[in-house]
Design an enzyme around this catalytic site. Sequence first.
Site, short mmCIF file in Angstrom:
data_model
loop_
_atom_site.label_atom_id
_atom_site.label_comp_id
_atom_site.label_asym_id
_atom_site.label_seq_id
_atom_site.Cartn_x
_atom_site.Cartn_y
_atom_site.Cartn_z
N PRO A 146 46.58 29.72 69.54
CA PRO A 146 46.20 28.42 70.11
C PRO A 146 46.96 27.28 69.46
CG PRO A 146 44.50 29.21 68.60
CD PRO A 146 45.48 30.32 68.77
N MET A 147 47.60 26.44 70.29
CA MET A 147 48.36 25.30 69.77
C MET A 147 48.02 24.06 70.59
SD MET A 147 52.09 27.06 69.17
CE MET A 147 52.10 27.85 70.77
N VAL A 148 47.53 23.04 69.91
CA VAL A 148 47.17 21.79 70.59
C VAL A 148 48.41 21.19 71.24
CG1 VAL A 148 46.28 19.46 70.28
CG2 VAL A 148 45.26 21.34 69.02
N CYS A 163 40.50 24.67 61.99
CA CYS A 163 41.15 23.35 62.17
C CYS A 163 40.92 22.45 60.96
CB CYS A 163 40.61 22.68 63.43
SG CYS A 163 41.40 21.07 63.74
N LYS A 223 38.40 32.37 64.53
CA LYS A 223 39.59 31.97 63.78
C LYS A 223 39.13 31.31 62.48
CE LYS A 223 43.29 28.53 63.90
NZ LYS A 223 43.86 27.39 64.65
#
Length: 249
Positions: A99-101, A182, A223
């Site tokens: 997952p990458m913003v 995060c 995660k």
Amino acid sequence: NNNNNSIQHLSQFYTIMTDTEEKLTKKKLKKEKKEKKEKKEKKSKKKDEKKEKKSKRKREDETTTDELLAKKGKDESDSGTITGPKSKFSFPIQYILAPMVGASELPFRLLCRKYGTQAAYTPMMSSTMFASDAQYRKEEFQTIPEDRPLVCHFSANDPKEFTNAAKLVQDKCDAIDLNLGCPQRTAYLEHFGSYLLEPEDRELICDIVRMASRNVSVPIFVKIRLLNTIEDTIQLCQQLKDAGAIKLA
């Protein structure tokens, strides 16, 4: 006569010195020219080797991608990409798009799948917003049938909100992922992500995983970040596993 002899000797000495200097200069220039040539040849050889190495790597990548795509098609044809009562992934899956913003939206996921990605994550989505705002869902989550296996990645600090958000996508994905990694300032301000890894929030994150795993039809992934010691990290993983997490990353 003495003066004439001296002048003659000086003239001869100057001639010898001049000849010697010319020879040394020529020798030096010859050496420099040789060194320059060798350096150029070495540079050219290195460039050719680099080019060949790059070309070889490209050929290997293309071969690997073709093999992966062929294998993926065979696996899907033989036994389905997803199996089991909880739609577990059919492993081994080696190539995963994390997952990458601002990056791992649908177009980028499809591009990566074209070049060998076997499973992909959505960018992080807020479970609070996702569960309560239809417009937010429309803007933040898009997928198509070819976008599988897919993991929907959520931030959360409330078991009900996480479960409700997961239920809205459980028929459009193959797993739900809880973000406990995060480190951004917004995660600190809203108390989610890695800021839930402190001991005082351990019961909360286990409750989030537990409720979702009992009420959602697809697996729950988590995660995390490594804690200060290996022992603490192992304990965290075991607690999340006991709460119902299928996979940790």
